[in-house]
Structures are given as C-alpha cells and as structure tokens.
Scaffold this motif. Structure first.
Motif, PDB file in Angstrom:
ATOM      1  N   THR A 384       0.812  -1.211   0.000  1.00  0.00           N
ATOM      2  CA  THR A 384       0.000   0.000   0.000  1.00  0.00           C
ATOM      3  C   THR A 384       0.850   1.269   0.000  1.00  0.00           C
ATOM      4  O   THR A 384       1.770   1.401   0.811  1.00  0.00           O
ATOM      5  CB  THR A 384      -0.914   0.020   1.242  1.00  0.00           C
ATOM      6  OG1 THR A 384      -1.770  -1.120   1.184  1.00  0.00           O
ATOM      7  CG2 THR A 384      -1.754   1.267   1.279  1.00  0.00           C
ATOM      8  N   ARG A 385       0.522   2.206  -0.884  1.00  0.00           N
ATOM      9  CA  ARG A 385       1.145   3.525  -0.914  1.00  0.00           C
ATOM     10  C   ARG A 385       0.088   4.579  -1.226  1.00  0.00           C
ATOM     11  O   ARG A 385      -0.833   4.330  -2.013  1.00  0.00           O
ATOM     12  CB  ARG A 385       2.256   3.613  -1.963  1.00  0.00           C
ATOM     13  CG  ARG A 385       3.459   2.716  -1.709  1.00  0.00           C
ATOM     14  CD  ARG A 385       4.210   3.132  -0.444  1.00  0.00           C
ATOM     15  NE  ARG A 385       5.352   2.277  -0.194  1.00  0.00           N
ATOM     16  CZ  ARG A 385       5.311   1.114   0.429  1.00  0.00           C
ATOM     17  NH1 ARG A 385       4.153   0.642   0.855  1.00  0.00           N
ATOM     18  NH2 ARG A 385       6.408   0.416   0.630  1.00  0.00           N
ATOM     19  N   SER A 386       0.205   5.732  -0.605  1.00  0.00           N
ATOM     20  CA  SER A 386      -0.614   6.882  -0.953  1.00  0.00           C
ATOM     21  C   SER A 386       0.299   8.091  -1.071  1.00  0.00           C
ATOM     22  O   SER A 386       1.332   8.174  -0.392  1.00  0.00           O
ATOM     23  CB  SER A 386      -1.686   7.153   0.110  1.00  0.00           C
ATOM     24  OG  SER A 386      -2.731   6.210   0.034  1.00  0.00           O
ATOM     25  N   PHE A 387      -0.087   9.032  -1.918  1.00  0.00           N
ATOM     26  CA  PHE A 387       0.718  10.218  -2.167  1.00  0.00           C
ATOM     27  C   PHE A 387      -0.119  11.462  -1.879  1.00  0.00           C
ATOM     28  O   PHE A 387      -1.217  11.605  -2.404  1.00  0.00           O
ATOM     29  CB  PHE A 387       1.197  10.246  -3.614  1.00  0.00           C
ATOM     30  CG  PHE A 387       1.934   9.005  -4.022  1.00  0.00           C
ATOM     31  CD1 PHE A 387       1.253   7.924  -4.585  1.00  0.00           C
ATOM     32  CD2 PHE A 387       3.297   8.883  -3.822  1.00  0.00           C
ATOM     33  CE1 PHE A 387       1.923   6.771  -4.944  1.00  0.00           C
ATOM     34  CE2 PHE A 387       3.975   7.732  -4.180  1.00  0.00           C
ATOM     35  CZ  PHE A 387       3.282   6.667  -4.743  1.00  0.00           C
ATOM     36  N   PHE A 388       0.419  12.346  -1.015  1.00  0.00           N
ATOM     37  CA  PHE A 388      -0.355  13.557  -0.747  1.00  0.00           C
ATOM     38  C   PHE A 388       0.367  14.811  -1.197  1.00  0.00           C
ATOM     39  O   PHE A 388       1.588  14.881  -1.219  1.00  0.00           O
ATOM     40  CB  PHE A 388      -0.795  13.653   0.720  1.00  0.00           C
ATOM     41  CG  PHE A 388       0.282  13.927   1.741  1.00  0.00           C
ATOM     42  CD1 PHE A 388       0.725  12.914   2.577  1.00  0.00           C
ATOM     43  CD2 PHE A 388       0.804  15.201   1.923  1.00  0.00           C
ATOM     44  CE1 PHE A 388       1.686  13.163   3.560  1.00  0.00           C
ATOM     45  CE2 PHE A 388       1.753  15.470   2.901  1.00  0.00           C
ATOM     46  CZ  PHE A 388       2.196  14.444   3.715  1.00  0.00           C
ATOM     47  N   GLN A 389      -0.452  15.792  -1.600  1.00  0.00           N
ATOM     48  CA  GLN A 389       0.033  17.112  -1.960  1.00  0.00           C
ATOM     49  C   GLN A 389       0.231  17.890  -0.666  1.00  0.00           C
ATOM     50  O   GLN A 389      -0.714  18.105   0.097  1.00  0.00           O
ATOM     51  CB  GLN A 389      -0.999  17.825  -2.840  1.00  0.00           C
ATOM     52  CG  GLN A 389      -0.672  19.264  -3.158  1.00  0.00           C
ATOM     53  CD  GLN A 389       0.397  19.399  -4.214  1.00  0.00           C
ATOM     54  OE1 GLN A 389       0.253  18.920  -5.323  1.00  0.00           O
ATOM     55  NE2 GLN A 389       1.492  20.049  -3.848  1.00  0.00           N
ATOM     56  N   PRO A 390       1.459  18.315  -0.340  1.00  0.00           N
ATOM     57  CA  PRO A 390       1.683  19.051   0.904  1.00  0.00           C
ATOM     58  C   PRO A 390       0.818  20.301   0.999  1.00  0.00           C
ATOM     59  O   PRO A 390       0.516  20.956  -0.004  1.00  0.00           O
ATOM     60  CB  PRO A 390       3.176  19.401   0.834  1.00  0.00           C
ATOM     61  CG  PRO A 390       3.769  18.320  -0.007  1.00  0.00           C
ATOM     62  CD  PRO A 390       2.721  18.037  -1.056  1.00  0.00           C
ATOM     63  N   LEU A 391       0.411  20.639   2.223  1.00  0.00           N
ATOM     64  CA  LEU A 391      -0.530  21.724   2.447  1.00  0.00           C
ATOM     65  C   LEU A 391       0.062  23.110   2.215  1.00  0.00           C
ATOM     66  O   LEU A 391      -0.587  23.979   1.614  1.00  0.00           O
ATOM     67  CB  LEU A 391      -1.075  21.628   3.875  1.00  0.00           C
ATOM     68  CG  LEU A 391      -2.034  22.738   4.319  1.00  0.00           C
ATOM     69  CD1 LEU A 391      -3.300  22.716   3.471  1.00  0.00           C
ATOM     70  CD2 LEU A 391      -2.362  22.598   5.794  1.00  0.00           C
ATOM     71  N   LEU A 392       1.270  23.362   2.706  1.00  0.00           N
ATOM     72  CA  LEU A 392       1.811  24.719   2.672  1.00  0.00           C
ATOM     73  C   LEU A 392       1.876  25.318   1.266  1.00  0.00           C
ATOM     74  O   LEU A 392       1.531  26.494   1.085  1.00  0.00           O
ATOM     75  CB  LEU A 392       3.191  24.747   3.347  1.00  0.00           C
ATOM     76  CG  LEU A 392       3.185  24.437   4.850  1.00  0.00           C
ATOM     77  CD1 LEU A 392       4.585  24.535   5.426  1.00  0.00           C
ATOM     78  CD2 LEU A 392       2.246  25.377   5.602  1.00  0.00           C
ATOM     79  N   PRO A 393       2.295  24.572   0.233  1.00  0.00           N
ATOM     80  CA  PRO A 393       2.274  25.152  -1.116  1.00  0.00           C
ATOM     81  C   PRO A 393       0.870  25.543  -1.587  1.00  0.00           C
ATOM     82  O   PRO A 393       0.715  26.497  -2.358  1.00  0.00           O
ATOM     83  CB  PRO A 393       2.854  24.025  -1.983  1.00  0.00           C
ATOM     84  CG  PRO A 393       3.704  23.242  -1.057  1.00  0.00           C
ATOM     85  CD  PRO A 393       2.968  23.261   0.240  1.00  0.00           C
ATOM     86  N   ILE A 394      -0.164  24.825  -1.129  1.00  0.00           N
ATOM     87  CA  ILE A 394      -1.538  25.179  -1.499  1.00  0.00           C
ATOM     88  C   ILE A 394      -1.920  26.511  -0.860  1.00  0.00           C
ATOM     89  O   ILE A 394      -2.488  27.393  -1.512  1.00  0.00           O
ATOM     90  CB  ILE A 394      -2.534  24.090  -1.063  1.00  0.00           C
ATOM     91  CG1 ILE A 394      -2.059  22.697  -1.475  1.00  0.00           C
ATOM     92  CG2 ILE A 394      -3.913  24.369  -1.646  1.00  0.00           C
ATOM     93  CD1 ILE A 394      -2.960  21.574  -0.992  1.00  0.00           C
TER      94      ILE A 394
END
Length: 406
Positions: A384-394
């Motif tokens: 299992t792997r998941s990839f998240f977009q970091p919050l600070l750049p958003i």
C-alpha cells in the motif's frame, strides 16, 4: 471538463523494511497523553505496534522534533538526511546520515550512520530527472515516478514490471548521476483516487449522467471568505459542489471551486484546489475520525520522513501509515505527472482524493492526490502507498490561511 472513474489498485514494494515512522510536528511535540485514545488505537492497529512500542516511538518523535534541525546543521555539507527508523528489536531511533568519515558520538536515541551521497547530491540527481519535465519532456511509458529515498541513500525510479529498460533509458537521458540512482519495480502504476462509489465527502454533478466524488481536505480562509482545500483533479474552477449526506445522495449546495491546478494527460504540474463555501454553512477546524474520534487541527508543522500520519476520506475512512519520502514526482496511469508529492504507507481508495493527512498531534500535512494498493485485507501490508500534496504550497498558491482550533 474532466471525467473521473475508478481504477484498479495494487501496491508497491517496500524499499526499506526497517524504515518505519509516525507523524510528528516540531511545534506540537507534546506528551503522548495529549493524543486521543482512539488515535493511539488506530496507530497501533494500522502500524502493527504494541502500546509500549507506540509510547517509545512517541519519545523518539519528540526527540526528532526538538533536535532534527540542529543535528542536520551539525553535519553541514556532509548531511545525508534523517529519519525515524524501527530497529530489529521493535524499538525506534532517529537516524542521521552523514558522508563524514570522522568518528561521531550521538545522544541516546540517535544513530549517526555513514552514507555515500549527501542530501544535496541526492537532491541534485532528482532535480536532473525533473528537468526532463521542465524542458517539455514527459515520463516515458513504464516509468511511474521518482523520489529521494533517505534510508537507502539513493534516488529511486519506480518502473512497472518488464519496464526496466525504459527506466534505464530515462535515467541516462536525464544526465542524473547514475551512481546515486536505482530502479524499483512496482506492481501497479499509481492512479487518482476518484471513483463512482459512496461514502462521506462531496459530489459534483456536471450533467453528464454521473456523479463524481472526492473528500474535503482542510478548512481555510482567503481573507474573510471561508472554504476548504482539496485535490485539483477533483474539479475545475467554477464547478459547483454538493454535500454528500449518504452514499451518492446529492445534498445541499455547499460552494464552488474557486481555483484548481491539475495538468492534462502528458503534462506536468501540481494537484491542488480550493473550494469557496457558501456563507450559510459552518466550517469546523477538525478532521473527521470515522468513529475513531475527531482530531482538532492545531497547525501545519511539517512532519519528518519516518513519522506517522493518519488520513481521512469518504471511502476508506480513517487510516494511518508512515511518511517514506518527500518531494516525489509521480506519473499517474492516466498520463499526468505530479510534482512534489509526499509518499506514505497509508492505504486509500477511490473517492478519498482530496482528503486530509494529519498527525496525531493535530498538525495538518496535506491532501490525498493518488495511490496504489487497497485498504482491503490485513493492514499494514507491503503493497500500500498513498501520495499527498503538501498543504503549505496550497496555502501559498492561493493566499489562504489554515483554520485551526488552537
């Protein structure tokens, strides 16, 4: 207008079995007693820990929060990364890698480990691979992504089975230092987490006969305007979204996408968006725990590699895992290449896209972009792997402020 459906999900191989982590935040390194019992139970279950092991891990997490930056500074140019690692006896330690040959003493709970390549060298090699994209190229078929893997002191290029030559050709064409790059064979190319199934979250109804589901990320504000962040592939600017009170039930209108960033197939970019919420609704600075207890958002301090995080989404609910790498470039099965994602072992399913990743101490980390593997069967597992977009750049991209309960 993009159309989303479900894709099959199978996992990736674990590169470093000893690399094990749990979410931490430098500004929120409180005692383990501050963590809700339900969160502790979820971490123990999904990470395969006993109560004693989790307590010892939390001590190392606090050590990392307090000393990580100082330990890196002490190594200077020789610094080769740091991470939380599980030892063969089940206990945890903070590892600091260094290219220095001199003998060094370390504090209790810290190991100074010799490495061949510095963090700057590894970052430079990954940057060479990314340059292929910035110059108008794209990841070749069979190449699924690349990232800096701190425990193995290498840049890893993920390729499909039988696609090793494609990876070799891509590395050679990039000009990256081949001595610092290695191939990883994976079972399945990551796919976006949007599907036509039910659960908690929000829906789009573009009028083509389908409903499209995603999950809310974190509550934010742009000045006095309330909203929430989510994944860019969940919708385009101007599209209306509806609350989902039960599976595939179109509830009241809650707002509309204000801005969205997601590349077209064959292109490269980010995967983030924010939705303006109508004034008639209330946003709570919490992440829904799906029966495990809600977690208050206390801040946005970034967790280290090897730290534990939990994620919340409409399809698979509340799931926990560890951070394996940051700044990974991922090539999705639908042709889009996304930059600067964080790689975790938490499971996810279609429809979880846009959902929250948060630490046990309430530090917001980012929103789900995509993944591989499944939440079905025994957890944790090696697939299992998941990839998240970091919050600070958003937050920076859209001039947003995170709403917290601190």
């Amino acid at each position: 207008m993009r159309k989303f459906a479900s894709w099959a999900k199978r996992g990736l191989f674990v590169l470093s079995p000893l690399s094990f982590a749990v979410a931490m935040a430098a500004s929120a390194a409180g005692s383990s007693g501050q963590m809700p019992a339900s969160v502790r139970a979820a971490m123990q279950h999904d990470l395969g820990l006993t109560s004693a092991q989790l307590s010892q891990y939390l001590k190392i997490e606090r050590l990392a929060a307090l000393q990580e930056k100082q330990l890196a500074k002490a190594q200077g140019r020789a610094f080769a990364g740091s991470w939380i690692e599980r030892k063969s006896d089940g206990s945890f330690q903070l590892v600091v890698a260094s290219t220095s040959l001199r003998s060094q003493k370390a504090a209790a709970g810290v190991e100074i480990r010799q490495a061949r390549h510095s963090f700057n060298e590894l970052s430079a090699s990954k940057a060479q691979l990314d340059t292929v994209l910035t110059q108008g190229g794209k990841a070749p078929k069979g190449v699924y992504g690349w990232y800096v893997d701190l425990p193995s002191n290498s840049v890893v290029v993920s390729v499909g089975r039988g696609q090793q030559q494609a990876g070799i050709d891509f590395i050679a064409a990039s000009g990256a230092d081949v001595q610092s790059v290695r191939l990883e064979t994976v079972d399945e190319q990551p796919s976006l987490r949007v599907e036509l199934k039910g659960g908690h979250g929000y829906l789009r109804d573009p009028g083509d006969g389908y409903l499209y589901a995603c999950s809310i990320g974190f509550p934010v504000s742009q000045g006095s305007t309330p909203g929430y962040v989510s994944a860019g592939h969940c919708g385009s600017a101007g599209e209306i979204v509806y609350f989902e009170p039960s599976q595939w039930t179109l509830g009241p209108k809650i707002g509309a996408f204000s801005a969205s960033s997601f590349p077209a197939p064959g292109q490269t970019g980010n995967d983030y968006a924010w939705v303006k919420v109508d004034a008639t609704h209330t946003l709570s600075p919490t992440v829904y725990g799906y029966g495990n207890g809600d977690v208050t958002v206390n801040g946005s301090t970034e967790a280290v590699v090897g730290a534990a995080i939990c994620r919340s989404g409409r399809t698979s609910g509340w799931r926990c895992g560890t951070i394996e790498a940051k700044n990974q470039t991922v090539s999705y099965s639908t042709g889009e290449t996304i930059l600067n994602l964080t790689r975790t072992t938490a499971c996810s399913e279609g429809g979880d896209s846009g959902g929250s990743f948060i630490t046990g101490s309430g530090q917001a980390q980012g929103v789900l972009s995509g993944g591989s593997g499944t939440c079905k069967g025994k957890q944790p597992n090696r697939r299992t792997r998941s990839f998240f977009q970091p919050l600070l750049p958003i937050l920076q991209a859209y001039n947003l402020s995170l709403r917290t309960g601190a």
